[in-house]
Design a protein around this motif. Structure first.
Motif: not given
Ligand SMILES: C[S@@+](CC[C@H](N)C(=O)[O-])C[C@H]1O[C@@H](n2cnc3c(N)ncnc32)[C@H](O)[C@@H]1O
Length: 197
Positions: A14-17, A46-50, A64-70
């Motif tokens: 997620a940090k990279v995204y 959606v990842g990091a909202g790019a 939607v994402d199953f990893s929504l950290n950023k």
């Protein structure tokens, strides 16, 4: 790979995204595609909202994402009022004809069953709605495509997604493609599509 392992992998990435989102990586492609969004919008994976920077004003976004950290930070940065769902896209459900626009960028390389996700898009998208995609797959250049196939097992293990999917065939088998643009030796595609119903 189990879903838990996959989610841990994407959590780490997620940090990279997020860094890519801040650098406006793929700006030209995203701008071209995402500026076409309108009405009620579903963005999957959606990842990091790019893409958030490129949405026109006035859209209503479900992300939607199953990893929504950023992604929530990105929404705050761009003043996007989104509804977030932490979910596996492959087990998601919405009532039929819920959205005017469905967006996916760089997500169809990851799903176990991409065709099933596209079937769901067709149901969730309104009859006169649109499906906007930026996806990568096997290059139309045979040499590059061969290399992609060679490194695909390693790519899947390290990054969590496939490098050599026959993405055009998959999309064409399910959607009505209205416009398509190819980049990067035919490995990246911008697609403007409609549900096939
Ligand atoms: C390569 S990133 C792309 C992120 C973003 N769409 C973009 O364009 O930068 C892939 C994203 O898909 C998400 N993803 C992959 N498989 C998923 C699934 N089955 N359900 C929900 N999210 C998924 C990952 O968590 C990750 O955020």
């Amino acid at each position: 790979m189990s879903n838990e392992k996959l989610i841990r992998k994407f959590d780490k990435q997620a940090k990279v995204y997020e860094a890519r989102r801040k650098k406006l990586t793929e700006r030209v492609w995203r701008e071209k595609l995402i500026s076409c969004a309108k009405g009620r919008v579903l963005e999957v994976a959606v990842g990091a909202g790019a893409n958030f920077h490129y949405y026109p004003k006035g859209i209503e976004l479900t992300a939607v994402d199953f990893s929504l950290n950023k992604a929530k930070t990105a929404a705050a940065d761009y003043g996007i009022d989104a509804e977030f769902q932490l979910s596996d896209v492959e087990s998601l459900s919405f009532p039929d004809n819920s959205f005017d626009t469905i967006v996916s960028t760089l997500s169809f390389c990851g799903y176990e069953n991409p065709g099933t996700v596209l079937d769901a898009f067709q149901k969730w998208c309104k009859h006169d709605g649109q499906i906007l995609l930026m996806e990568h797959g096997i290059s139309s250049n045979r040499l590059i495509g061969g290399m992609q196939t060679l490194v695909d097992p390693l790519f899947k293990k390290v990054v969590g997604c496939h490098f050599n999917r026959e993405i055009i065939q998959i999309l064409q088998s399910k959607l009505q493609i209205n416009r398509i643009e190819h980049y990067m030796f035919g490995a990246v595609h911008l697609v403007w599509a409609s549900p096939n119903k």
